[in-house]
Design a protein around this motif. Structure first.
Motif, PDB file in Angstrom:
ATOM      1  N   ILE A   7       0.841  -1.196   0.000  1.00  0.00           N
ATOM      2  CA  ILE A   7       0.000   0.000   0.000  1.00  0.00           C
ATOM      3  C   ILE A   7       0.877   1.247   0.000  1.00  0.00           C
ATOM      4  CG2 ILE A   7      -1.751   1.310   1.277  1.00  0.00           C
ATOM      5  CD1 ILE A   7      -2.653  -1.473   2.434  1.00  0.00           C
ATOM      6  N   ARG A   8       1.925   1.238   0.808  1.00  0.00           N
ATOM      7  CA  ARG A   8       2.832   2.401   0.871  1.00  0.00           C
ATOM      8  C   ARG A   8       3.553   2.612  -0.467  1.00  0.00           C
ATOM      9  NH1 ARG A   8       2.740   4.247   5.942  1.00  0.00           N
ATOM     10  NH2 ARG A   8       2.206   2.782   7.591  1.00  0.00           N
ATOM     11  N   LEU A  14       1.702   6.960  -6.591  1.00  0.00           N
ATOM     12  CA  LEU A  14       0.647   7.933  -6.882  1.00  0.00           C
ATOM     13  C   LEU A  14       1.103   9.362  -6.598  1.00  0.00           C
ATOM     14  CD1 LEU A  14      -2.412   5.973  -5.467  1.00  0.00           C
ATOM     15  CD2 LEU A  14      -2.027   6.577  -7.871  1.00  0.00           C
ATOM     16  N   VAL A  15       1.849   9.552  -5.521  1.00  0.00           N
ATOM     17  CA  VAL A  15       2.364  10.887  -5.197  1.00  0.00           C
ATOM     18  C   VAL A  15       3.324  11.348  -6.294  1.00  0.00           C
ATOM     19  CG1 VAL A  15       3.822  12.183  -3.576  1.00  0.00           C
ATOM     20  CG2 VAL A  15       1.973  10.736  -2.719  1.00  0.00           C
ATOM     21  N   TRP A  50      -4.816   5.540   1.955  1.00  0.00           N
ATOM     22  CA  TRP A  50      -4.617   5.968   3.345  1.00  0.00           C
ATOM     23  C   TRP A  50      -5.703   5.392   4.242  1.00  0.00           C
ATOM     24  CZ3 TRP A  50      -0.167   7.186   4.926  1.00  0.00           C
ATOM     25  CH2 TRP A  50       0.714   7.912   4.140  1.00  0.00           C
ATOM     26  N   ASP A  51      -6.929   5.361   3.754  1.00  0.00           N
ATOM     27  CA  ASP A  51      -8.028   4.782   4.519  1.00  0.00           C
ATOM     28  C   ASP A  51      -7.773   3.298   4.783  1.00  0.00           C
ATOM     29  OD1 ASP A  51     -10.909   4.772   5.557  1.00  0.00           O
ATOM     30  OD2 ASP A  51     -11.014   3.285   3.934  1.00  0.00           O
ATOM     31  N   LEU A  52      -7.302   2.582   3.785  1.00  0.00           N
ATOM     32  CA  LEU A  52      -7.012   1.163   3.951  1.00  0.00           C
ATOM     33  C   LEU A  52      -5.920   0.943   4.996  1.00  0.00           C
ATOM     34  CD1 LEU A  52      -7.549  -1.748   3.109  1.00  0.00           C
ATOM     35  CD2 LEU A  52      -5.960  -1.405   1.190  1.00  0.00           C
ATOM     36  N   LEU A  53      -4.883   1.763   4.970  1.00  0.00           N
ATOM     37  CA  LEU A  53      -3.839   1.650   5.994  1.00  0.00           C
ATOM     38  C   LEU A  53      -4.409   1.909   7.386  1.00  0.00           C
ATOM     39  CD1 LEU A  53      -0.655   3.339   4.479  1.00  0.00           C
ATOM     40  CD2 LEU A  53      -0.948   0.948   5.126  1.00  0.00           C
ATOM     41  N   THR A  70     -10.737  -3.857   3.677  1.00  0.00           N
ATOM     42  CA  THR A  70     -10.970  -3.748   2.242  1.00  0.00           C
ATOM     43  C   THR A  70     -10.964  -2.288   1.810  1.00  0.00           C
ATOM     44  OG1 THR A  70     -13.372  -3.675   2.546  1.00  0.00           O
ATOM     45  CG2 THR A  70     -12.380  -5.842   2.175  1.00  0.00           C
ATOM     46  N   VAL A  71     -10.696  -2.088   0.530  1.00  0.00           N
ATOM     47  CA  VAL A  71     -10.737  -0.739  -0.035  1.00  0.00           C
ATOM     48  C   VAL A  71     -12.189  -0.289  -0.061  1.00  0.00           C
ATOM     49  CG1 VAL A  71     -10.297   0.652  -2.093  1.00  0.00           C
ATOM     50  CG2 VAL A  71      -8.688  -1.159  -1.441  1.00  0.00           C
TER      51      VAL A  71
END
Length: 82
Positions: A7-8, A14-15, A50-53, A70-71
Motif C-alpha cells: 500500500i505504501r 501515486l504521489v 490511506w483509509d485502507l492503511l 478492504t478498499v
C-alpha cells in the motif's frame, strides 16, 4: 493479500504521478481538463490507500485480522468530512 508495504509503495507511486502532473500543468505542457481529471482520480485513490492503511492499523490495535480490511468506495472515503 495486500500488505502495508504494498500500500505504501502504491502511495509513493501515486504521489510521484501527482507531482509530475502538477509540474506539467504548471509548465503548460498538458491539457488542463484531462490532467485535472487525472489528478482528481489520483487524489481519490490516495485517499482510499490511506483509509485502507488506517483500517489495517485499527484492526491490529483491536486484535482483528488486518487482511480483512478492504478498499472502500470513493463515495465513502471522500464523504468523511461532509
Amino acid at each position: 493479500m495486500t500488505t502495508d508495504g504494498g500500500i505504501r509503495r502504491t502511495i509513493s507511486d501515486l504521489v510521484a504521478q501527482e507531482h509530475e502532473l502538477r509540474d506539467r500543468l504548471s509548465r503548460g505542457e498538458a491539457d488542463a481538463h484531462e490532467e485535472r481529471e487525472r489528478l482528481r482520480a489520483i487524489e481519490v485513490e490516495l485517499d482510499q490507500c490511506w483509509d485502507l492503511l488506517r483500517q489495517r492499523d485499527a484492526a491490529r490495535e483491536f486484535g482483528s485480522d488486518p487482511d480483512a480490511a478492504t478498499v472502500r468506495d470513493p463515495g465513502t472515503v471522500e464523504g468523511y468530512l461532509d
